[in-house]
Design a protein around this motif. Sequence first.
Motif, short mmCIF file in Angstrom:
data_model
loop_
_atom_site.label_atom_id
_atom_site.label_comp_id
_atom_site.label_asym_id
_atom_site.label_seq_id
_atom_site.Cartn_x
_atom_site.Cartn_y
_atom_site.Cartn_z
N GLU A 196 -40.81 -28.13 -65.76
CA GLU A 196 -40.73 -26.67 -65.82
C GLU A 196 -40.66 -26.11 -64.40
N PRO A 197 -39.69 -25.21 -64.11
CA PRO A 197 -39.63 -24.61 -62.77
C PRO A 197 -40.89 -23.83 -62.45
N SER A 198 -41.25 -23.83 -61.18
CA SER A 198 -42.49 -23.19 -60.73
C SER A 198 -42.28 -22.61 -59.35
N ALA A 199 -43.04 -21.57 -59.03
CA ALA A 199 -42.99 -20.99 -57.69
C ALA A 199 -43.43 -21.99 -56.64
N LEU A 200 -44.19 -23.02 -57.02
CA LEU A 200 -44.57 -24.06 -56.06
C LEU A 200 -43.35 -24.75 -55.48
N MET A 201 -42.25 -24.77 -56.24
CA MET A 201 -41.06 -25.50 -55.83
C MET A 201 -40.21 -24.73 -54.83
N ASN A 202 -40.46 -23.43 -54.69
CA ASN A 202 -39.70 -22.60 -53.75
C ASN A 202 -40.59 -21.43 -53.31
N PRO A 203 -41.58 -21.72 -52.46
CA PRO A 203 -42.57 -20.68 -52.12
C PRO A 203 -42.00 -19.50 -51.36
N VAL A 204 -40.89 -19.68 -50.61
CA VAL A 204 -40.30 -18.58 -49.84
C VAL A 204 -38.83 -18.45 -50.24
N LEU A 205 -38.46 -17.28 -50.71
CA LEU A 205 -37.07 -16.97 -51.06
C LEU A 205 -36.67 -15.73 -50.29
N LEU A 206 -35.58 -15.82 -49.54
CA LEU A 206 -35.04 -14.67 -48.82
C LEU A 206 -33.79 -14.20 -49.53
N LYS A 207 -33.75 -12.90 -49.85
CA LYS A 207 -32.61 -12.32 -50.56
C LYS A 207 -31.92 -11.32 -49.63
N MET A 259 -32.57 -19.20 -48.78
CA MET A 259 -31.89 -17.92 -48.64
C MET A 259 -30.78 -17.87 -49.67
N SER A 260 -30.93 -17.01 -50.66
CA SER A 260 -29.97 -17.01 -51.76
C SER A 260 -30.07 -15.71 -52.54
N LEU A 261 -28.94 -15.28 -53.06
CA LEU A 261 -28.91 -14.16 -54.00
C LEU A 261 -28.83 -14.64 -55.44
N ASN A 262 -28.80 -15.94 -55.64
CA ASN A 262 -28.85 -16.51 -56.99
C ASN A 262 -30.27 -16.97 -57.26
N SER A 263 -30.96 -16.26 -58.14
CA SER A 263 -32.36 -16.58 -58.40
C SER A 263 -32.61 -16.68 -59.89
N PHE A 264 -33.83 -17.09 -60.22
CA PHE A 264 -34.22 -17.39 -61.60
C PHE A 264 -35.66 -16.92 -61.77
N VAL A 265 -36.04 -16.63 -63.01
CA VAL A 265 -37.41 -16.22 -63.32
C VAL A 265 -38.09 -17.33 -64.09
N THR A 266 -39.21 -17.80 -63.60
CA THR A 266 -39.96 -18.87 -64.27
C THR A 266 -40.69 -18.31 -65.48
N VAL A 326 -38.14 -10.47 -48.69
CA VAL A 326 -38.94 -11.69 -48.64
C VAL A 326 -39.70 -11.82 -49.96
N VAL A 327 -39.44 -12.91 -50.68
CA VAL A 327 -40.14 -13.20 -51.93
C VAL A 327 -41.08 -14.37 -51.65
N LEU A 328 -42.37 -14.13 -51.77
CA LEU A 328 -43.38 -15.14 -51.47
C LEU A 328 -44.11 -15.51 -52.76
N MET A 329 -44.09 -16.77 -53.08
CA MET A 329 -44.70 -17.28 -54.30
C MET A 329 -44.24 -16.49 -55.53
N GLY A 330 -42.93 -16.19 -55.52
CA GLY A 330 -42.33 -15.56 -56.69
C GLY A 330 -42.42 -14.07 -56.76
N ARG A 331 -43.03 -13.41 -55.75
CA ARG A 331 -43.20 -11.96 -55.77
C ARG A 331 -42.67 -11.35 -54.48
N PRO A 332 -41.92 -10.24 -54.56
CA PRO A 332 -41.41 -9.61 -53.33
C PRO A 332 -42.56 -9.00 -52.53
#
Length: 497
Positions: free
Chosen positions: A65-76, A38-45, A85-91
């Motif tokens: 190299e950063p990958s969506a595999l490393m953070n499959p669920v991101l909550l903003k 859960m973060s508002l600080n994000s990055f684009v692979t 809800v960002v799942l595998m890098g896509r909202p």
Amino acid sequence: MLIAGTTSDAGKSVVTAGICRWLVRRGVRVAPFKAQNMSLNSFVTADGAEIGRAQAMQAAAARVEPSALMNPVLLKPGGDRTSQVVLMGRPVGELSARGFHDQRRAMVFDRVLECLAELRRTHDAVICEGAGSPAEINLRRSDIVNMGLARAARLPVVVVGDIDRGGVFASLFGTTALLSAGDQELMAGYLINKFRGDVRLLEPGLESLRGLTGRPVLGVLPHRDGLGIDEEDGLRLSTRGTVREANTAPPAGSQVLRVAVIAVPLMSNFTDVDALAAEPGVVVRFCDRAEEIADADLVVVPGTRGTVRALRRLRERGLAEALARRAAEGRPILGVCGGFQVLGERVEDEVESRAGTVEGLGLLPVRIRFDREKTLARPTGRALGEPVTGYEIHHGVADVRGGEPFPGGCRVGAVWGTHWHGMLECDGFRRAFLRRVAADAGRDFVPAPDTRFAALREEQLDRLGDLIEEHADTDALWRLIEKGPPVGLPFVPPGAP
């Protein structure tokens, strides 16, 4: 191995990064992993996926190299009760906190386990980071990031406690005692973080904790300034009087350059200003009052996930008027992403706030229309005679109607705006920009010619690796990574002492 913590901000992210750097220096192919962030600080692979910046930093520590595999669920977070809800890098949509907790196992847990399995297949070791505390018993049934993940993947768990907050022994014992017997089977030991003083003074407590829990303290990490890199959550940032000083070398000119960063609501990617703080003679301060920006040489309006809400706050606190006066006087302002949007003429938002058309501050000839599709990109360009790279994360589409061209936005006089994050990490551009800011501000400030932000970041990551190598029981950590959870650990009932 899973690195959990007694609380948020206990040091899970930096410990995970430190272990990754220690391992990669030993020739181990290692990857970081955080099932849910859960973060508002994000990055684009590189392939256009959005992940937490902490996982991108940990990937840098692991030299992968950063990958969506490393953070499959991101909550903003978009407010107190909803998150994108960002799942595998896509909202994939907005959900209330309760709605997500009720649905998340069914929605994403299989995908989380698939990502972890893929990383384990392609790397020698995977260092997982938990979230919050594993003892959040109200959430245990739907947990996918702490003990739920550890149970499903049979991961040994090391719990980090922040001694700087006080009460670390109670926190470590209480965290253990609140877990079920099945969860406790995986809890292998503890790390104490941010210790100041003579570690010998802790030894009676370390021995008592082991006697009470049957689990060892695997290291006492000393407090080190300047290691809070790529923090996850700007919502926890203490705004008043917060100064970021990554480099304490004297300035090349006779004066320092003072940068005020306005702490807007739902502030995102505030790590953009870390590259400014890395410059000798640049002092960066977060503030939220009009009088605090009066003497600043540069004011930065950072990213936000609440553009309309930020506009309202700027007007309520007199900051909108203060910014307008600065622009009229030719004093430098930089708006980044959401901060760029608020500087424009108007915002049409039926997506983020659903507020319709809202007047902006009118400092840049830009009109913003929010689109349901999110822009996720890694653009390149040139500005001030220097190559520039960055990354974009926004729903707002900019219609630039005048001004001078500027990558990702435009410029009018001393007011600059861009949708690009990360531009200031480009050394040549940052120096050129600071020279222009100093000239407009009338300051005798000269950027250092040899400051390399990427090298400074590498030094920080090496310092994290040194902390683990010098102050943790690395043999014990390696045994956990190689062999899994130890067997025969005792159950600790609540109230055991």
